[in-house]
Design a protein around this motif. Structure first.
Motif, PDB file in Angstrom:
ATOM      1  N   ARG A 192      21.854  60.890  73.421  1.00 14.75           N
ATOM      2  CA  ARG A 192      22.228  60.852  74.841  1.00 14.75           C
ATOM      3  C   ARG A 192      21.067  60.373  75.708  1.00 14.75           C
ATOM      4  NH1 ARG A 192      21.662  64.058  79.258  1.00 14.75           N
ATOM      5  NH2 ARG A 192      20.570  65.695  78.092  1.00 14.75           N
ATOM      6  N   LEU A 193      19.890  60.917  75.448  1.00 16.27           N
ATOM      7  CA  LEU A 193      18.721  60.525  76.240  1.00 16.27           C
ATOM      8  C   LEU A 193      18.357  59.061  75.991  1.00 16.27           C
ATOM      9  CD1 LEU A 193      16.438  63.670  75.853  1.00 16.27           C
ATOM     10  CD2 LEU A 193      17.930  63.081  77.766  1.00 16.27           C
ATOM     11  N   SER A 194      18.513  58.604  74.753  1.00 17.59           N
ATOM     12  CA  SER A 194      18.197  57.209  74.436  1.00 17.59           C
ATOM     13  C   SER A 194      19.121  56.264  75.178  1.00 17.59           C
ATOM     14  CB  SER A 194      18.286  56.969  72.930  1.00 17.59           C
ATOM     15  OG  SER A 194      17.362  57.770  72.220  1.00 17.59           O
ATOM     16  N   THR A 195      20.408  56.587  75.148  1.00 14.20           N
ATOM     17  CA  THR A 195      21.384  55.751  75.858  1.00 14.20           C
ATOM     18  C   THR A 195      21.112  55.741  77.351  1.00 14.20           C
ATOM     19  OG1 THR A 195      23.067  56.218  74.184  1.00 14.20           O
ATOM     20  CG2 THR A 195      23.831  55.410  76.331  1.00 14.20           C
ATOM     21  N   GLN A 196      20.827  56.917  77.898  1.00 12.72           N
ATOM     22  CA  GLN A 196      20.548  57.048  79.328  1.00 12.72           C
ATOM     23  C   GLN A 196      19.308  56.243  79.720  1.00 12.72           C
ATOM     24  OE1 GLN A 196      20.449  61.141  80.769  1.00 12.72           O
ATOM     25  NE2 GLN A 196      18.780  60.623  82.179  1.00 12.72           N
ATOM     26  N   ALA A 197      18.259  56.318  78.908  1.00 14.20           N
ATOM     27  CA  ALA A 197      17.013  55.621  79.230  1.00 14.20           C
ATOM     28  C   ALA A 197      17.178  54.108  79.156  1.00 14.20           C
ATOM     29  CB  ALA A 197      15.905  56.077  78.283  1.00 14.20           C
ATOM     30  N   VAL A 198      17.862  53.639  78.120  1.00 18.07           N
ATOM     31  CA  VAL A 198      18.077  52.196  77.984  1.00 18.07           C
ATOM     32  C   VAL A 198      18.934  51.672  79.134  1.00 18.07           C
ATOM     33  CG1 VAL A 198      19.174  50.413  76.581  1.00 18.07           C
ATOM     34  CG2 VAL A 198      17.764  52.158  75.486  1.00 18.07           C
ATOM     35  N   GLU A 199      19.985  52.408  79.485  1.00 17.04           N
ATOM     36  CA  GLU A 199      20.843  51.987  80.599  1.00 17.04           C
ATOM     37  C   GLU A 199      20.065  51.934  81.911  1.00 17.04           C
ATOM     38  OE1 GLU A 199      24.057  54.733  80.592  1.00 17.04           O
ATOM     39  OE2 GLU A 199      25.192  53.677  79.016  1.00 17.04           O
ATOM     40  N   GLN A 200      19.134  52.874  82.060  1.00 18.08           N
ATOM     41  CA  GLN A 200      18.346  52.912  83.297  1.00 18.08           C
ATOM     42  C   GLN A 200      17.466  51.673  83.415  1.00 18.08           C
ATOM     43  OE1 GLN A 200      15.644  56.333  83.850  1.00 18.08           O
ATOM     44  NE2 GLN A 200      16.740  56.658  85.756  1.00 18.08           N
ATOM     45  N   LEU A 201      16.770  51.315  82.332  1.00 19.94           N
ATOM     46  CA  LEU A 201      15.923  50.135  82.389  1.00 19.94           C
ATOM     47  C   LEU A 201      16.744  48.854  82.434  1.00 19.94           C
ATOM     48  CD1 LEU A 201      12.852  50.817  80.060  1.00 19.94           C
ATOM     49  CD2 LEU A 201      13.136  51.214  82.500  1.00 19.94           C
ATOM     50  N   ALA A 202      17.868  48.837  81.720  1.00 20.22           N
ATOM     51  CA  ALA A 202      18.731  47.656  81.768  1.00 20.22           C
ATOM     52  C   ALA A 202      19.274  47.446  83.180  1.00 20.22           C
ATOM     53  CB  ALA A 202      19.876  47.802  80.773  1.00 20.22           C
ATOM     54  N   GLY A 203      19.578  48.553  83.877  1.00 22.29           N
ATOM     55  CA  GLY A 203      20.035  48.461  85.253  1.00 22.29           C
ATOM     56  C   GLY A 203      18.980  47.928  86.192  1.00 22.29           C
ATOM     57  N   ASP A 204      17.709  48.030  85.779  1.00 22.43           N
ATOM     58  CA  ASP A 204      16.608  47.492  86.576  1.00 22.43           C
ATOM     59  C   ASP A 204      16.239  46.073  86.173  1.00 22.43           C
ATOM     60  OD1 ASP A 204      16.387  49.810  88.040  1.00 22.43           O
ATOM     61  OD2 ASP A 204      14.935  50.721  86.685  1.00 22.43           O
ATOM     62  N   GLY A 205      17.084  45.476  85.325  1.00 24.79           N
ATOM     63  CA  GLY A 205      16.889  44.071  84.999  1.00 24.79           C
ATOM     64  C   GLY A 205      16.185  43.774  83.696  1.00 24.79           C
ATOM     65  N   LEU A 206      15.918  44.769  82.868  1.00 28.41           N
ATOM     66  CA  LEU A 206      15.252  44.519  81.602  1.00 28.41           C
ATOM     67  C   LEU A 206      16.266  44.235  80.500  1.00 28.41           C
ATOM     68  CD1 LEU A 206      12.976  46.112  83.215  1.00 28.41           C
ATOM     69  CD2 LEU A 206      12.088  46.684  80.958  1.00 28.41           C
ATOM     70  N   ASP A 207      15.923  43.342  79.600  1.00 33.55           N
ATOM     71  CA  ASP A 207      16.762  43.035  78.450  1.00 33.55           C
ATOM     72  C   ASP A 207      16.682  44.206  77.465  1.00 33.55           C
ATOM     73  OD1 ASP A 207      17.910  42.128  76.086  1.00 33.55           O
ATOM     74  OD2 ASP A 207      17.214  40.074  76.387  1.00 33.55           O
ATOM     75  N   PRO A 208      17.821  44.809  77.101  1.00 35.70           N
ATOM     76  CA  PRO A 208      17.796  45.949  76.159  1.00 35.70           C
ATOM     77  C   PRO A 208      17.050  45.655  74.867  1.00 35.70           C
ATOM     78  CG  PRO A 208      19.970  45.734  77.148  1.00 35.70           C
ATOM     79  CD  PRO A 208      19.177  44.519  77.581  1.00 35.70           C
ATOM     80  N   SER A 209      17.045  44.388  74.427  1.00 34.98           N
ATOM     81  CA  SER A 209      16.350  44.054  73.178  1.00 34.98           C
ATOM     82  C   SER A 209      14.831  44.167  73.312  1.00 34.98           C
ATOM     83  CB  SER A 209      16.713  42.630  72.745  1.00 34.98           C
ATOM     84  OG  SER A 209      16.257  41.675  73.696  1.00 34.98           O
ATOM     85  N   GLU A 210      14.331  44.205  74.530  1.00 35.97           N
ATOM     86  CA  GLU A 210      12.889  44.285  74.760  1.00 35.97           C
ATOM     87  C   GLU A 210      12.432  45.714  75.040  1.00 35.97           C
ATOM     88  OE1 GLU A 210      12.208  41.646  77.990  1.00 35.97           O
ATOM     89  OE2 GLU A 210      12.492  39.818  76.791  1.00 35.97           O
ATOM     90  N   ILE A 211      13.344  46.668  74.977  1.00 38.42           N
ATOM     91  CA  ILE A 211      13.020  48.062  75.297  1.00 38.42           C
ATOM     92  C   ILE A 211      12.680  48.813  74.016  1.00 38.42           C
ATOM     93  CG2 ILE A 211      13.908  50.211  76.271  1.00 38.42           C
ATOM     94  CD1 ILE A 211      15.747  48.511  78.044  1.00 38.42           C
ATOM     95  N   VAL A 212      11.570  49.508  74.033  1.00 34.41           N
ATOM     96  CA  VAL A 212      11.120  50.310  72.896  1.00 34.41           C
ATOM     97  C   VAL A 212      11.302  51.784  73.258  1.00 34.41           C
ATOM     98  CG1 VAL A 212       9.162  50.927  71.437  1.00 34.41           C
ATOM     99  CG2 VAL A 212       9.448  48.560  72.214  1.00 34.41           C
ATOM    100  N   LEU A 213      11.866  52.560  72.338  1.00 34.14           N
ATOM    101  CA  LEU A 213      12.087  53.983  72.560  1.00 34.14           C
ATOM    102  C   LEU A 213      11.024  54.805  71.831  1.00 34.14           C
ATOM    103  CD1 LEU A 213      15.980  54.245  72.194  1.00 34.14           C
ATOM    104  CD2 LEU A 213      14.633  54.116  74.285  1.00 34.14           C
ATOM    105  N   GLU A 214      10.470  55.784  72.539  1.00 35.66           N
ATOM    106  CA  GLU A 214       9.490  56.705  71.962  1.00 35.66           C
ATOM    107  C   GLU A 214      10.038  58.123  72.069  1.00 35.66           C
ATOM    108  OE1 GLU A 214       5.930  56.094  74.164  1.00 35.66           O
ATOM    109  OE2 GLU A 214       5.576  54.066  73.390  1.00 35.66           O
ATOM    110  N   ARG A 215      10.130  58.822  70.943  1.00 35.49           N
ATOM    111  CA  ARG A 215      10.686  60.175  70.927  1.00 35.49           C
ATOM    112  C   ARG A 215       9.592  61.206  70.681  1.00 35.49           C
ATOM    113  NH1 ARG A 215      15.694  60.215  66.861  1.00 35.49           N
ATOM    114  NH2 ARG A 215      13.959  60.002  65.383  1.00 35.49           N
ATOM    115  N   SER A 216       9.726  62.347  71.310  1.00 36.34           N
ATOM    116  CA  SER A 216       8.767  63.431  71.118  1.00 36.34           C
ATOM    117  C   SER A 216       9.468  64.762  71.336  1.00 36.34           C
ATOM    118  CB  SER A 216       7.579  63.289  72.076  1.00 36.34           C
ATOM    119  OG  SER A 216       8.005  63.337  73.422  1.00 36.34           O
ATOM    120  N   LEU A 217       8.775  65.840  70.998  1.00 34.29           N
ATOM    121  CA  LEU A 217       9.324  67.181  71.173  1.00 34.29           C
ATOM    122  C   LEU A 217       8.257  68.098  71.763  1.00 34.29           C
ATOM    123  CD1 LEU A 217      10.168  66.169  67.977  1.00 34.29           C
ATOM    124  CD2 LEU A 217      11.783  68.042  68.352  1.00 34.29           C
TER     125      LEU A 217
END
Length: 698
Positions: free
Chosen positions: A516-541
C-alpha cells in the motif's frame, strides 16, 4: 537542463546556478526577513542576468527555507483549533509529563507556556476507534459540525484533527475534513492520519498541531513564491528540501509544511557530503556557520543519519517526522558579545541578524558581534565583503568592542576580540563533540567541511581542538546549502504501524502495508511529473526489543516477506542495536513496530569539475598582506604579517603555509599558524596542521 538552488538563511540568501554544459555560477544577497520571497525572487533575477539567461529559461527551481523553523522558534504561528476524541482534550498539555528541570517546583514547561492550541480552542466530539481499526463509537457528525462552526467563528486560521487510533483507520478524520471544507472552504486542515500516520499518542497530536500552527503562513509563502516564479516565467514546479534530506513538490510542502522544519539545515549537510566525496574524504562533519546560527552534521561514509524519535524536535515541540541528524546552535557571524549582570563574558545566542547587523556594517548596530571581532583582528578587511560590494567600517567594530567589552573587563580591544572568537569557537567545538564523540564517532576519522559565510573563519581552530586531521573548504563555502539542493533527489516517505513480533509475525499485514505504501508513494511522485520507471523504492522498519520504549530504524531485507525475511530483519536489528548501544540480545524477540517506504526520484547532481592545475608555488595568487591578530601558546595577542590570497587565482596543487587569509566573494578562509593549505584537484582548500600544539593554541 538549467537548474537553480536557493537557500534562504536568517542573514543571507544563497543561490547557485547549474546547467547541462557544466556551467556553475553563485550569488548571495541579504535576506528580507519581513518577506523572504523578496530576496528569493530578486536573487534569482540577478543571478539569471549575471549568467546571461532569462528567468523563463530555468527548468528547475530548488528551494531550502527556514520559514517554518522560524515560526516555531519565535512562537508566532497561526491561531488554530483542535478537534479530538472525547476524553483526550489535554494530551498536548500533559505531553509525556517530563520536565526540563526534574527537581524544580517553579519552572515553565515550554509546551504549556507557549501552547500550540489554546485550551478554549481544543474541542472534543463523540467517536472511538480501537487499536485494530474497528469503530467502537460512531462519529457524531452533528457534534463535529457544531464544533467546527464555533472554531470558525472564534477566528482560527487552521484546524488540526487528531483522533485516537486514526493511524489504523482514518475514516472519522476524513469525515471531519469534509465537514470543515463545507463549513469553511479554504480553511487549512491538518489530519493526523495524513501528517503522522503511526502510533504514539502525544507525538502524533503534537506533530499534527505543529503542521496546523505553521500551515497558513508557510503555505501562503509557498503559494506566493510559486505564483511569483510562474509570473517570471520559470518552467516547472518549485521543489523544496525536507527535514529528511529529499525534495518534494510545492503542493505537498504546502499541505504538509511540518516536513520543512529543518529544510535549509539539511541542505548544508548534503552539500558537505558531495564536497567530501569529491575530495576523496567521504566521512564528513559539516560546520555551516551563517549570520545567526551554526549547523552541525555528521555523515559517516557520506551517508545521512536519521534522528532517533526522542530527538525529532523543533524548539520545544515534538515533531514525529523523519529528520536527518543535523543540529543547530545560536552561534554565527551576528552573535552579540556582552558582559552580563554577573560580570560574565558571553557571546550569543542573541544575534544582530541582517538588520541592523554587526556594528561594522554601519546600519545602526552598536553592539559588538563575532564579525566585528574578526574585523578588529584583521581577518576581515574593509574591502573583502562580497567582493567589496558591501561597506564595512573597522573603526565602528573597534569602538563597539571597546565600549561594550574591553572597558567593562579592563582589558585591551585585542584581547577582547580574541575572547569573542574563542568563546564562540568553543561553543561550536562542544556541539560537534556532542554529535560525534558522544554518539560513538571519533572526529579523527572525519574531515571537517567548512560551510557558510563564517564557517571557514572558525574551522581551522576547531579542527585543532578536536584533532580533526583536515579541513575542507569548498570552492563556494558560503553557498554550500544551495549546492546541497542541487545534489539531492526527489524523495517522499510514508510510514504505517504494523505492531507485530518476530516470534509470531503478521506476515500478511506487513506485506499489505508495504504494498500500500509503495503504491501510494509511486502515485505521489508520478502525480508530480516523474516517470514511474525512474522511481526507486527504499523500505525500512522501526524495530525494538520487546519491552523497550523506543525503536531503531532498520533497512528492510530484500525478497519475499516470509519467516526467513523476518529472521533477517531481526538479525539486522541486532546489528543496528549493537552499533548504537554496544550490545545485542540475540535471545530476545524483536518487535516490528512501523514499516516505511521512501520513493526516490533520481535527478542529476551537480558534478564538481577539475580546476586548472599549477605547481606548489601559490605566490601568483597573493594580492597583498595585512597585519592579522592571532595568539601565543599562553593566549597572549600576537600580530603576524599575513599574506592575503585571491581564491579565484589559486590552482590545483598550490601549497602555502599559515597564517594566511584567503578571500573570495562569498566567504573568507583562515589558515592558522603552523598549518598548511593545499588546493586539491577540484579547487577545494585542504587545511592540515603541520605541527600539533597542545589545545591548538599559539
Amino acid at each position: 537542463m538549467k537548474r537553480i538552488g536557493v537557500d534562504v538563511g536568517g542573514t543571507f540568501t544563497d543561490l547557485m546556478y547549474w546547467d547541462e554544459e557544466g556551467s556553475v555560477s553563485v550569488h548571495k544577497i541579504p535576506s528580507t526577513p519581513q518577506d523572504p520571497s523578496l530576496a528569493t525572487v530578486n536573487g534569482v533575477q540577478q543571478l539569471a542576468d549575471e549568467v546571461g539567461i532569462s528567468v523563463s529559461d530555468l527548468d528547475q527551481f530548488l528551494h531550502g527555507t527556514t520559514v517554518a523553523t522560524n515560526i516555531v522558534l519565535e512562537h508566532n504561528g497561526s491561531d488554530i483549533g483542535l478537534i479530538t476524541t472525547e476524553g483526550f482534550r489535554d494530551i498536548l498539555h500533559i505531553a509525556r509529563k517530563k520536565r526540563p528541570l526534574n527537581y524544580s517546583s517553579y519552572q515553565d514547561l515550554p509546551w504549556q507556556k507557549w501552547q500550540l492550541v489554546r485550551r478554549r480552542n481544543r474541542r472534543v466530539v463523540p467517536e472511538r476507534i480501537n487499536a485494530a481499526g474497528e469503530v467502537l463509537v460512531p462519529l457524531d457528525l452533528d457534534a463535529v459540525r457544531e464544533q467546527v462552526r464555533e472554531l470558525v467563528s472564534s477566528g482560527v486560521r487552521a484546524i488540526a484533527v487528531c483522533f485516537l487510533h486514526s493511524y489504523r483507520n482514518p475514516v472519522h478524520e476524513q469525515a471531519v475534513k469534509r465537514i470543515i471544507e463545507q463549513e469553511c472552504p479554504g480553511m487549512f486542515v491538518s489530519l493526523s492520519s495524513e501528517v503522522a500516520p503511526q502510533y504514539r499518542e502525544y507525538e502524533r497530536f503534537s506533530t499534527t498541531a505543529l503542521n496546523a500552527f505553521v500551515g497558513p503562513r508557510v503555505s501562503g509563502y509557498i503559494d506566493n513564491l510559486a505564483e511569483t516564479t510562474r509570473d517570471a516565467g520559470v518552467r516547472g514546479d518549485i521543489r523544496l528540501m525536507t527535514s529528511a534530506g529529499g525534495l518534494i513538490s510545492s503542493r505537498l510542502a504546502a499541505d504538509n509544511p511540518v516536513l520543512l522544519l529543518t529544510s535549509g539545515v539539511v541542505a548544508g549537510l548534503l552539500g558537505g557530503c558531495a564536497i567530501g566525496a569529491a575530495s576523496g574524504h567521504p566521512s564528513v562533519i559539516t560546520l555551516d556557520v551563517g549570520g545567526t546560527s551554526a549547523d552541525i552534521g555528521v555523515a559517516p561514509d557520506g551517508k545521512l543519519r536519521m534522528k532517533h524519535l526522542l530527538d525529532t524536535r523543533i524548539g520545544d515541540y515534538h515533531a514525529m517526522v523523519p529528520m536527518a541528524e543535523v543540529d543547530t546552535i545560536g552561534a554565527g557571524g551576528g552573535s552579540i558579545a556582552f558582559v552580563d549582570a554577573g560580570g560574565m563574558f558571553r557571546v550569543g545566542p542573541r544575534s544582530a541578524g541582517a538588520t541592523p547587523g554587526p556594528a561594522c556594517y554601519a546600519r545602526g548596530g552598536t553592539e559588538p558581534t563575532s564579525t566585528d571581532a574578526m574585523v578588529a583582528m584583521g581577518w576581515l578587511r574593509a574591502d573583502s565583503f562580497l567582493s567589496g560590494s558591501m561597506f564595512v567600517d573597522p573603526q565602528l567594530a573597534t569602538k563597539a568592542i571597546d565600549e561594550h567589552i574591553a572597558r567593562k573587563l579592563d582589558t585591551s580591544v585585542e584581547q577582547a576580540a580574541i575572547g569573542i572568537f574563542q568563546i564562540l569557537a568553543h561553543a561550536m567545538t562542544e556541539a560537534i563533540s556532542l554529535h560525534s564523540v558522544r554518539k560513538g564517532y571519533d572526529p579523527r576519522d572525519f574531515s571537517l567541511v567548512a560551510e557558510g559565510g563564517a564557517g571557514p573563519l572558525y574551522a581551522w581552530h576547531i579542527a585543532e581542538q578536536l584533532r580533526v586531521p583536515r579541513v575542507i573548504v569548498p570552492h563556494h563555502p558560503g553557498i554550500a546549502s544551495a549546492m546541497g539542493l542541487l545534489s539531492t533527489d526527489i524523495r517522499v516517505e510514508t510510514p504505517a504501524t504494523v505492531w507485530t513480533s518476530s516470534t509470531d509475525p503478521d506476515l500478511d499485514r506487513i506485506a499489505a502495508e508495504f504494498d500500500r505504501l509503495s503504491t501510494q508513494a509511486v502515485e505521489q511522485l508520478a502525480g508530480d511529473g516523474l516517470d514511474p520507471s525512474e522511481i526507486v523504492l527504499e523500505r525500512s522498519l522501526d524495530c525494538r526489543y520487546i519491552g523497550q520504549g523506543y525503536e531503531l530504524r532498520v533497512p528492510a531485507p530484500p525478497g519475499e516477506i516470509d519467516a526467513e525475511w523476518v529472521a533477517r530483519t531481526a538479525e539486522a536489528f541486532h546489528e543496528v542495536h549493537e552499533r548504537t548501544y554496544s550490545q545485542r540480545f540475540d535471545d530476545k524477540p524483536v518487535h516490528l513496530v512501523n514499516v516505511r517506504v521512501a520513493a526516490v526520484g533520481k535527478v542529476g547532481h551537480v558534478p564538481l569539475a577539475d580546476v586548472e592545475a599549477g605547481g606548489p608555488d601559490a605566490s601568483a595568487a597573493v594580492k597583498g598582506s595585512t597585519e592579522a591578530l592571532f595568539w601565543t601558546a599562553d593566549n597572549q595577542p600576537k600580530t603576524f604579517d599575513t599574506p592575503v590570497y585571491d581564491r579565484a587565482l589559486l590552482k590545483a596543487g598550490n601549497v602555502f603555509a599559515g597564517p594566511a587569509i584567503v578571500e573570495q566573494f562569498d566567504s573568507t578562509t583562515i589558515v592558522g599558524p603552523q598549518q598548511t593549505a593545499t588546493i586539491d584537484r577540484v579547487g577545494h582548500i585542504i587545511i592540515e596542521t603541520a605541527v600539533s600544539t597542545e589545545g591548538g593554541q599559539r
